[in-house]
Design an enzyme around this catalytic site. Structure first.
Site, short mmCIF file in Angstrom:
data_model
loop_
_atom_site.label_atom_id
_atom_site.label_comp_id
_atom_site.label_asym_id
_atom_site.label_seq_id
_atom_site.Cartn_x
_atom_site.Cartn_y
_atom_site.Cartn_z
N GLY A 1 0.82 -1.20 0.00
CA GLY A 1 0.00 0.00 0.00
C GLY A 1 0.85 1.25 0.00
O GLY A 1 2.08 1.19 -0.13
N VAL B 1 3.91 -4.97 3.79
CA VAL B 1 3.78 -5.74 5.02
C VAL B 1 4.21 -7.19 4.76
O VAL B 1 3.75 -7.81 3.80
CB VAL B 1 2.33 -5.72 5.54
N LYS C 1 5.79 -4.16 8.97
CA LYS C 1 5.51 -3.14 7.95
C LYS C 1 6.79 -2.37 7.67
O LYS C 1 7.34 -1.70 8.56
CB LYS C 1 4.40 -2.18 8.39
N ASP D 1 -7.96 6.76 6.12
CA ASP D 1 -8.04 5.73 5.08
C ASP D 1 -8.83 4.52 5.58
O ASP D 1 -8.34 3.40 5.61
CB ASP D 1 -6.64 5.31 4.64
#
Length: 630
Positions: A315, A320, A334, A432
């Site tokens: 993303g 991740v 991450k 988000d």
């Protein structure tokens, strides 16, 4: 005495007696002592806005109560009531909630003394009673809280000395006792940040302690040390020449050792991990309480050198990876993008703030790693992935998420966002909210991930206007057009998430189907107006859903996705509506507001002018994912 007051007093006596005699969660007769303790706390509080309305003495399970968080084994683990205009006193029965890890009652008007029973909370990690009206002394029993990381008692009316027992707690990260009326000497508290500013009897003492120059007190600082140093600093005249000669010889040898050491250190420094204390000094052994500092080597080994086969998701924030630590613990690592955008000290500070947000429905941060070239975050591994992935999974021909799980996911996500918006200090705006960022634990309960990362990576921007992060189809119109984010931005994203749960489809992919025009929200609204909501339900459910709950969830989604942010409900209202309280009134009021516009023009402009029909759009859908899962 009025009958109501007599009844209240009688109940209070009974509850206190039960509290003082309890030793287990349930008695043979089935009484839950955590319920008893929480009700005792409620009865000692004045609650003008009824935030504790659903705390019920007849309940067997307090885990569904507002402001209460439970651990996986069903015990009360967090009590979060910040900024709720509460007054009254803190009941000693809080000592019976022995599984508490977090108590956050800051920014209220609580008074009375601090109950010594707080010292019974052996698992407590965060205690924040700041900005209240507590008076009296700090209980010495707090020194028995060996797991305590954050202690904030600032901005009260506490008096007397700071108890020496606090020096027994080794894992403290922050102690804030500022703006009280404390006096006496200070113990040697091993906290990285120790704030005593605003205590005139300490800061203005004859020891000349300077509290005005800054709030961070060095770890080794003690008034006695200062006093002794001032006495010992004036040497006798006879010893001075000997000291000068001896000091010169030792100084030359010391200087030589330092020069050689510096050369060796500079040679090795390039590949070393760099960690910082609160003053920006390098310290590889620093203690961060419940957060762990991982070495890059350790995380690289855990992820098999960040092997692509271990990727769980990609993303806008980073990639991740699934990892397995040396002790066998499975984690999610991450690896953040844009590591140069935030310095090591700033990164550490922001990470510590994120870690303070502890809630049953928020992804817990285990630790982090920061080097000259890397910024990594370590989380628990979520075995059931994300809502986005599970919506497309089938088990024996049936969807992995049945209707009851979807309803539970909606409510859990709402509670997590409520905590971020209204119970965190400072509040956190996610920016988000979408199915890919809602993770699922072993029991398929919702866990909100990626919160706080927008601020972490955009720290140089203001807290209101930042670079747009999110996913088209989920982004509120005002955020996409102006960059202005607020809690209502998250509410909009949550509304789209509800529609994803209902339809089983991804908002971003929705417009690709030939028989669907525009974005998902407009399509669902059209079917709602035509009384064809049955066409909205995920076909995989095969009519195995609650039609009343389905209609209510769609209505909540519509309320959350109204064009003007001021018309959207707060997350606390959303939680209540999903729990079945107040939706009908809110929906009816909204329909009345919409009626004049619908009468004046049936061909009204679409609500979401900021997105053209996906079918006609020339944008590459994959390219407009501004952020991604976890």
């Amino acid at each position: 005495m009025p009958a109501r007051s007599l009844f209240r007093a009688s109940c209070l006596v009974l509850i206190v007696c039960l509290c003082s005699s309890s030793s287990a969660t349930l008695t043979p007769s089935g009484i839950n002592y955590e319920v008893v303790a929480l009700m005792a706390i409620k009865m000692e509080l004045n609650d003008p806005y009824n935030v504790l309305e659903n705390w019920d003495v007849n309940s067997v399970d307090p885990c569904s109560w507002r402001m209460v968080t439970c651990s996986a084994d069903g015990h009360v683990s967090a009590l979060g009531l910040p900024s709720q205009s509460l007054s009254g006193i803190l009941s000693p029965c809080i000592g019976n909630l022995t599984n508490l890890q977090s108590v956050m009652l800051q920014n209220n008007a609580l008074s009375g003394s601090l109950p010594p029973e707080l010292g019974k909370l052996e698992r407590l990690q965060t205690l924040d009673l700041s900005n209240n009206q507590f008076h009296g002394t700090i209980p010495s029993s707090l020194g028995g809280l060996n797991n305590l990381n954050y202690l904030r008692l600032n901005n009260n009316n506490l008096s007397g000395p700071c108890p020496d027992s606090l020096s027994n707690i080794r894992g403290l990260t922050l102690v804030d006792l500022s703006h009280n009326n404390l006096s006496g000497s200070l113990p040697k508290i091993s906290a990285r940040t120790f704030n005593i500013i605003g205590n005139p009897l300490i800061c203005g003492s004859d020891l000349d302690i300077n509290c005005s120059s800054g709030s961070v007190v060095p770890l080794s600082y003690r008034p006695e040390d200062l006093k002794n140093r001032s006495q010992l600093g004036v040497g006798g005249t006879r010893s001075r020449p000997i000291a000068v000669v001896f000091g010169a010889g030792v100084g030359f040898v010391t200087l030589l050792v330092i020069v050689v050491g510096l050369l060796l250190w500079r040679r090795r420094r390039h590949n070393q991990l760099i960690f910082y204390d609160v003053n920006g000094r390098y310290d590889p052994e620093i203690c961060l309480g419940h957060l762990k500092l991982y070495s890059f080597k350790e995380l690289r080994a855990a992820t098999s050198n960040f092997n692509s086969k271990n990727i769980l998701g990609k993303g806008g924030y980073g990639i991740v990876y699934k990892g397995c630590l040396r002790d066998g613990t499975v984690v999610a690592v991450k690896r953040l993008r844009d590591y140069n955008s935030i310095g090591g000290l700033q990164f550490q500070t922001e990470v510590e703030m994120i870690s303070l947000a502890v809630h049953r429905h928020l992804l817990r941060l285990c630790g982090f790693c920061t080097t000259e070239n890397e910024r990594l975050l370590v989380y628990p591994y979520m075995p059931n992935g994300s809502v986005a992935s599970q919506l497309r999974e089938n088990v024996r021909g049936r969807p992995a998420l049945d209707w009851s799980r979807r309803k539970r996911i909606a409510l859990g996500t709402a509670r997590g966002l409520l905590y971020l918006h209204e119970q965190c200090d400072p509040k956190i705006i996610h920016r988000d909210v979408k199915a890919a960022n809602i993770l699922l634990d072993e029991e398929f309960d919702a866990v909100v991930g990626d919160f706080g990362l927008a601020k972490l990576l955009d720290h140089q921007e203001s807290h209101v206007t930042t670079a747009v992060r999110g996913t088209v189809g989920h982004i509120a119109p005002e955020y996409l057009s102006t960059g202005q984010s607020s809690e209502k931005t998250d509410v909009f994203g949550f509304g789209i998430l509800l529609l994803e749960l209902v339809t089983g489809q991804k908002a971003l992919d929705f417009g690709r189907l030939a028989n669907q025009k525009g974005v998902m929200l407009d399509w669902v609204k059209k079917l709602h107006q035509e009384n064809k909501l049955y066409m909205v339900v995920d076909k995989g459910l095969r009519n195995n859903y609650d039609r009343v709950e389905h209609k209510e969830m769609v209505q909540v989604a519509f309320l959350c996705t109204q064009f003007h942010p001021s018309q959207r409900p707060k997350m606390s209202e959303v939680v209540r509506m999903l729990e079945g309280d107040g939706l009908a009134e809110k929906w009816e009021a909204t329909q009345r507001l919409d009626m004049p516009e619908s009468q004046s023009s049936k061909e009204q402009k679409p609500t979401h002018q900021y997105v053209d029909s996906m079918e006609d759009s020339s944008m590459v859908l994959e390219a407009i994912e501004l952020s991604g899962p976890r």
